[in-house]
Design a protein around this motif. Structure first.
Motif, PDB file in Angstrom:
ATOM      1  N   UNK A   1       3.460  -3.031   7.136  1.00 36.38           N
ATOM      2  CA  UNK A   1       4.161  -3.021   5.849  1.00 36.38           C
ATOM      3  C   UNK A   1       3.320  -3.686   4.765  1.00 36.38           C
ATOM      4  N   UNK A   2       2.678  -4.802   5.081  1.00 37.76           N
ATOM      5  CA  UNK A   2       1.833  -5.479   4.091  1.00 37.76           C
ATOM      6  C   UNK A   2       0.619  -4.641   3.713  1.00 37.76           C
ATOM      7  N   UNK A   3       0.035  -3.941   4.685  1.00 34.59           N
ATOM      8  CA  UNK A   3      -1.085  -3.040   4.372  1.00 34.59           C
ATOM      9  C   UNK A   3      -0.640  -1.940   3.423  1.00 34.59           C
ATOM     10  N   UNK A   4       0.535  -1.389   3.658  1.00 36.80           N
ATOM     11  CA  UNK A   4       1.036  -0.316   2.805  1.00 36.80           C
ATOM     12  C   UNK A   4       1.341  -0.832   1.402  1.00 36.80           C
ATOM     13  N   UNK A   5       1.840  -2.049   1.296  1.00 33.82           N
ATOM     14  CA  UNK A   5       2.086  -2.622  -0.025  1.00 33.82           C
ATOM     15  C   UNK A   5       0.789  -2.796  -0.801  1.00 33.82           C
ATOM     16  N   UNK A   6      -0.297  -3.133  -0.099  1.00 36.68           N
ATOM     17  CA  UNK A   6      -1.601  -3.252  -0.751  1.00 36.68           C
ATOM     18  C   UNK A   6      -2.037  -1.921  -1.351  1.00 36.68           C
ATOM     19  N   UNK A   7      -1.608  -0.825  -0.759  1.00 34.88           N
ATOM     20  CA  UNK A   7      -1.939   0.512  -1.245  1.00 34.88           C
ATOM     21  C   UNK A   7      -0.933   1.004  -2.289  1.00 34.88           C
ATOM     22  N   UNK A   8      -0.060   0.109  -2.741  1.00 31.26           N
ATOM     23  CA  UNK A   8       0.919   0.396  -3.790  1.00 31.26           C
ATOM     24  C   UNK A   8       2.055   1.313  -3.336  1.00 31.26           C
ATOM     25  N   UNK A   9       2.336   1.340  -2.052  1.00 33.16           N
ATOM     26  CA  UNK A   9       3.485   2.093  -1.556  1.00 33.16           C
ATOM     27  C   UNK A   9       4.737   1.224  -1.662  1.00 33.16           C
ATOM     28  N   UNK A  10       5.900   1.855  -1.688  1.00 31.59           N
ATOM     29  CA  UNK A  10       7.178   1.141  -1.675  1.00 31.59           C
ATOM     30  C   UNK A  10       7.631   1.017  -0.232  1.00 31.59           C
ATOM     31  N   UNK A  11       7.814  -0.225   0.215  1.00 30.57           N
ATOM     32  CA  UNK A  11       8.142  -0.450   1.612  1.00 30.57           C
ATOM     33  C   UNK A  11       9.380  -1.329   1.727  1.00 30.57           C
TER      34      UNK A  11
ATOM     35  N   UNK B   1       6.800 -13.858   4.331  1.00 31.35           N
ATOM     36  CA  UNK B   1       6.657 -14.434   2.991  1.00 31.35           C
ATOM     37  C   UNK B   1       5.726 -13.570   2.137  1.00 31.35           C
ATOM     38  N   UNK B   2       4.600 -13.184   2.698  1.00 35.28           N
ATOM     39  CA  UNK B   2       3.664 -12.311   1.980  1.00 35.28           C
ATOM     40  C   UNK B   2       4.348 -10.998   1.619  1.00 35.28           C
ATOM     41  N   UNK B   3       5.108 -10.448   2.549  1.00 34.60           N
ATOM     42  CA  UNK B   3       5.806  -9.181   2.328  1.00 34.60           C
ATOM     43  C   UNK B   3       6.768  -9.271   1.144  1.00 34.60           C
ATOM     44  N   UNK B   4       7.589 -10.307   1.131  1.00 36.94           N
ATOM     45  CA  UNK B   4       8.588 -10.402   0.055  1.00 36.94           C
ATOM     46  C   UNK B   4       7.935 -10.769  -1.276  1.00 36.94           C
ATOM     47  N   UNK B   5       6.890 -11.584  -1.264  1.00 37.43           N
ATOM     48  CA  UNK B   5       6.197 -11.925  -2.515  1.00 37.43           C
ATOM     49  C   UNK B   5       5.404 -10.743  -3.074  1.00 37.43           C
ATOM     50  N   UNK B   6       5.114  -9.764  -2.221  1.00 39.17           N
ATOM     51  CA  UNK B   6       4.394  -8.554  -2.649  1.00 39.17           C
ATOM     52  C   UNK B   6       5.351  -7.434  -3.042  1.00 39.17           C
ATOM     53  N   UNK B   7       6.596  -7.787  -3.279  1.00 34.79           N
ATOM     54  CA  UNK B   7       7.630  -6.857  -3.714  1.00 34.79           C
ATOM     55  C   UNK B   7       8.127  -5.931  -2.617  1.00 34.79           C
TER      56      UNK B   7
END
Length: 69
Positions: free
Chosen positions: A22-32, A58-64
């Motif tokens: 999920x964090x990798x996908x957020x880095x790619x600007x996907x909505x997770x 924590x990283x996941x939620x801070x990354x939206x």
């Protein structure tokens, strides 16, 4: 891309890998979104040095990322 992951296990490695993906996908600007179901709701109790679940969450939620339980 929008993605919703459903986690319903209390195996630390499974939850850890889901948060990592999920964090990798957020880095790619996907909505997770992650939906924790059943025993996975208590993921914080499974945190360890080998599987730092609280830090990844924590990283996941801070990354939206959106976390539901």
């Amino acid at each position: 891309m929008e993605l919703t992951m459903i986690i319903c296990q209390n195996v630390p490695e499974v939850i850890w890998n889901a948060f990592r993906l999920a964090n990798m996908m957020l880095e790619e600007m996907d909505d997770v979104s992650i939906f924790l179901n059943g025993p996975s709701v208590k993921y914080q109790d499974l945190d360890s040095e080998q599987f730092p679940l609280n830090e990844l969450a924590k990283i996941f939620t801070l990354s939206e990322g959106r976390l539901f339980a």
